[in-house]
Write a protein that holds these residues in place. Structure first.
Motif, PDB file in Angstrom:
ATOM      1  N   VAL A  23       0.936  -1.235   0.052  1.00  0.00           N
ATOM      2  CA  VAL A  23       0.046  -0.075   0.063  1.00  0.00           C
ATOM      3  C   VAL A  23       0.797   1.259   0.130  1.00  0.00           C
ATOM      4  O   VAL A  23       1.846   1.219   0.899  1.00  0.00           O
ATOM      5  N   ALA A  24       0.737   2.097  -0.909  1.00  0.00           N
ATOM      6  CA  ALA A  24       1.737   3.361  -0.925  1.00  0.00           C
ATOM      7  C   ALA A  24       1.123   4.267   0.159  1.00  0.00           C
ATOM      8  O   ALA A  24      -0.035   4.275   0.717  1.00  0.00           O
ATOM      9  N   CYS A  25       2.095   4.889   0.633  1.00  0.00           N
ATOM     10  CA  CYS A  25       2.009   5.951   1.900  1.00  0.00           C
ATOM     11  C   CYS A  25       2.690   7.081   1.701  1.00  0.00           C
ATOM     12  O   CYS A  25       4.134   6.904   1.619  1.00  0.00           O
ATOM     13  N   GLU A  26       1.939   8.192   1.440  1.00  0.00           N
ATOM     14  CA  GLU A  26       2.773   9.499   1.506  1.00  0.00           C
ATOM     15  C   GLU A  26       2.562  10.431   2.797  1.00  0.00           C
ATOM     16  O   GLU A  26       1.356  10.610   3.155  1.00  0.00           O
ATOM     17  N   VAL A  27       3.693  10.516   3.512  1.00  0.00           N
ATOM     18  CA  VAL A  27       3.609  11.441   4.590  1.00  0.00           C
ATOM     19  C   VAL A  27       3.997  12.952   4.253  1.00  0.00           C
ATOM     20  O   VAL A  27       5.110  13.081   3.691  1.00  0.00           O
ATOM     21  N   LEU A  28       3.055  13.666   4.648  1.00  0.00           N
ATOM     22  CA  LEU A  28       3.091  15.164   4.138  1.00  0.00           C
ATOM     23  C   LEU A  28       3.618  15.868   5.181  1.00  0.00           C
ATOM     24  O   LEU A  28       2.762  16.284   6.048  1.00  0.00           O
ATOM     25  N   ASP A  29       4.746  16.289   5.497  1.00  0.00           N
ATOM     26  CA  ASP A  29       5.111  16.874   6.740  1.00  0.00           C
ATOM     27  C   ASP A  29       5.174  18.412   6.355  1.00  0.00           C
ATOM     28  O   ASP A  29       6.080  18.970   5.942  1.00  0.00           O
ATOM     29  N   LEU A  30       4.204  19.118   7.035  1.00  0.00           N
ATOM     30  CA  LEU A  30       3.981  20.510   6.765  1.00  0.00           C
ATOM     31  C   LEU A  30       4.494  21.307   7.647  1.00  0.00           C
ATOM     32  O   LEU A  30       4.377  22.439   7.957  1.00  0.00           O
ATOM     33  N   GLY A  31       5.292  20.766   8.648  1.00  0.00           N
ATOM     34  CA  GLY A  31       5.807  21.623   9.785  1.00  0.00           C
ATOM     35  C   GLY A  31       4.980  22.375  10.640  1.00  0.00           C
ATOM     36  O   GLY A  31       3.564  21.905  10.976  1.00  0.00           O
ATOM     37  N   GLU A  32       5.157  23.706  11.232  1.00  0.00           N
ATOM     38  CA  GLU A  32       4.364  24.492  11.780  1.00  0.00           C
ATOM     39  C   GLU A  32       3.116  25.284  10.711  1.00  0.00           C
ATOM     40  O   GLU A  32       3.172  26.525  10.365  1.00  0.00           O
ATOM     41  N   ALA A  33       2.353  24.191  10.043  1.00  0.00           N
ATOM     42  CA  ALA A  33       1.589  24.799   8.904  1.00  0.00           C
ATOM     43  C   ALA A  33       0.444  25.863   9.635  1.00  0.00           C
ATOM     44  O   ALA A  33       0.073  25.631  10.881  1.00  0.00           O
ATOM     45  N   THR A  34      -0.031  26.608   8.800  1.00  0.00           N
ATOM     46  CA  THR A  34      -1.254  27.505   9.058  1.00  0.00           C
ATOM     47  C   THR A  34      -2.610  26.635   9.010  1.00  0.00           C
ATOM     48  O   THR A  34      -2.414  25.666   8.100  1.00  0.00           O
ATOM     49  N   ALA A  35      -3.681  27.166   9.130  1.00  0.00           N
ATOM     50  CA  ALA A  35      -5.035  26.390   8.950  1.00  0.00           C
ATOM     51  C   ALA A  35      -5.333  26.422   7.537  1.00  0.00           C
ATOM     52  O   ALA A  35      -5.812  25.473   6.974  1.00  0.00           O
ATOM     53  N   GLU A  36      -4.995  27.593   6.902  1.00  0.00           N
ATOM     54  CA  GLU A  36      -5.195  27.729   5.440  1.00  0.00           C
ATOM     55  C   GLU A  36      -4.271  26.675   4.572  1.00  0.00           C
ATOM     56  O   GLU A  36      -4.899  26.273   3.797  1.00  0.00           O
ATOM     57  N   THR A  37      -3.144  26.778   5.070  1.00  0.00           N
ATOM     58  CA  THR A  37      -2.359  25.602   4.314  1.00  0.00           C
ATOM     59  C   THR A  37      -2.678  24.244   4.479  1.00  0.00           C
ATOM     60  O   THR A  37      -3.131  23.251   3.553  1.00  0.00           O
ATOM     61  N   LEU A  38      -3.337  23.820   5.670  1.00  0.00           N
ATOM     62  CA  LEU A  38      -3.841  22.393   5.855  1.00  0.00           C
ATOM     63  C   LEU A  38      -5.219  22.294   5.055  1.00  0.00           C
ATOM     64  O   LEU A  38      -5.374  21.166   4.487  1.00  0.00           O
ATOM     65  N   ALA A  39      -6.064  23.163   5.173  1.00  0.00           N
ATOM     66  CA  ALA A  39      -7.195  23.240   4.441  1.00  0.00           C
ATOM     67  C   ALA A  39      -6.968  23.024   2.907  1.00  0.00           C
ATOM     68  O   ALA A  39      -7.569  22.146   2.308  1.00  0.00           O
ATOM     69  N   GLU A  40      -6.019  23.850   2.186  1.00  0.00           N
ATOM     70  CA  GLU A  40      -5.484  23.536   0.933  1.00  0.00           C
ATOM     71  C   GLU A  40      -4.857  22.282   0.563  1.00  0.00           C
ATOM     72  O   GLU A  40      -5.314  21.789  -0.410  1.00  0.00           O
ATOM     73  N   THR A  41      -4.296  21.900   1.564  1.00  0.00           N
ATOM     74  CA  THR A  41      -3.683  20.256   1.256  1.00  0.00           C
ATOM     75  C   THR A  41      -4.893  19.333   1.232  1.00  0.00           C
ATOM     76  O   THR A  41      -4.766  18.340   0.531  1.00  0.00           O
ATOM     77  N   ILE A  42      -5.761  19.446   2.259  1.00  0.00           N
ATOM     78  CA  ILE A  42      -6.725  18.531   2.075  1.00  0.00           C
ATOM     79  C   ILE A  42      -7.447  18.649   1.003  1.00  0.00           C
ATOM     80  O   ILE A  42      -7.950  17.470   0.348  1.00  0.00           O
ATOM     81  N   LYS A  43      -7.787  19.816   0.571  1.00  0.00           N
ATOM     82  CA  LYS A  43      -8.725  19.629  -0.892  1.00  0.00           C
ATOM     83  C   LYS A  43      -7.984  19.469  -1.879  1.00  0.00           C
ATOM     84  O   LYS A  43      -8.561  18.610  -2.962  1.00  0.00           O
TER      85      LYS A  43
END
Length: 295
Positions: free
Chosen positions: A62-82
């Motif tokens: 099973v492929a697994c990609e870990v996206l380590d965003l560090g101290e990301a903002t809420a906006e960055t996290l939201a855009e990543t999910i989208k």
């Protein structure tokens, strides 16, 4: 007489076998199931857990990609999910907690596509679960059911006490138990006289997040106890929500910590990812979505 130990490894192995069968089927369609894990913390325990998921995924193709965003903002996290929602090569999404201080996880998990919400974090997934519709249950809650079913512990008509009302374990577990015709009592931090409820239960599941909360004084003789808690001891070991030494001589069966529920949870996260890939393939055949091959 000491209680039978409900070990998680035999249960996890059966789950892994199911994963292997489904991965093989998907390979004939040139589909590789893929999980994306969003991380925005340097918490050591979190990083260890995410690494364990990635290692388990690799072993099961099973492929697994870990996206380590560090101290990301809420906006960055939201855009990543989208972005992950729109990516047809991603079948499962986990937003790993804790998040940076001041960021509300509850608003972000609402953005996860329920079809990719393989750990049942989106309130929509929990709502579907509560009315008996198809949805991914939180993996820890489902792990409890998998253990009880593997060891052939009957639930229909049985009185089950669940200690804990979190959206990760207690509430979804209660729904899963109801679907299996159990009679469920939910106890929590404001429950008066806990022993009055737990001592009448034939099965007791403890997911309160409080070390050694359940003792021999709170359980019925010959009952079954499932310990969901995990706490690091001063010596660096692990202990659960159950005072195992006092409970084990009294009950008929007990899941250990470590080696119980937690062992099954990672395997179920990967099974849900593979099932999400199968669901996507079936929807594509019905013309409900575009399907990319050769992944």
């Amino acid at each position: 007489m000491s209680a039978r130990l409900l070990l998680g490894e035999p249960v996890a192995e059966k789950v892994r076998q199911r994963i292997g069968d489904l991965v093989t089927q998907l390979a004939t369609e040139h589909v590789t199931p893929k999980l994306a894990v969003i991380v925005a913390t340097d918490n050591q325990a979190t990083n260890w857990y995410v690494s364990s998921i990635a290692r388990a995924a690799t072993k099961l193709a099973v492929a697994c990609e870990v996206l380590d965003l560090g101290e990301a903002t809420a906006e960055t996290l939201a855009e990543t999910i989208k972005t992950l929602n729109a990516d047809e090569q991603i079948h499962g999404i986990i937003l790993q907690t804790p998040l940076p201080q001041g960021i509300d996880a509850s608003s972000l998990v609402k953005l996860i596509d329920p079809a990719k919400d393989i750990d049942g974090a989106n309130p929509g997934s929990l709502g579907q679960l509560s009315v008996g519709q198809e949805a991914f249950a939180p993996a820890t809650a489902r792990s409890v059911i998998e253990i009880l079913e593997h060891y052939r512990i009957p639930l229909a008509g049985k009185h089950v006490a669940v200690i804990g009302r979190s959206t990760v374990v207690g509430k979804p577990l209660a729904q899963l138990l109801l679907q299996l015709d159990a009679t469920v009592t939910i106890c929590h931090s404001r429950t008066v006289n806990l022993a009055e409820h737990t001592s009448r239960a034939e099965v007791c599941v403890v997911a309160a997040g409080q070390p050694h909360l359940l003792t021999a004084n709170e359980v019925a003789a010959h009952s079954v106890v499932i310990d969901v808690g995990t706490h690091v001891t001063e010596s660096g070991g692990l202990t659960g929500d159950v005072q195992a030494d006092s409970v084990q001589p009294l009950v008929s069966a007990l899941s250990p910590v470590p080696g119980g529920v937690g062992t099954v949870t990672t395997a179920l996260l990967l099974l849900h990812t593979v099932q999400a890939a199968v669901n996507f393939l079936e929807r594509s055949r019905r013309g409900e979505c575009q399907m990319s091959v050769g992944r």
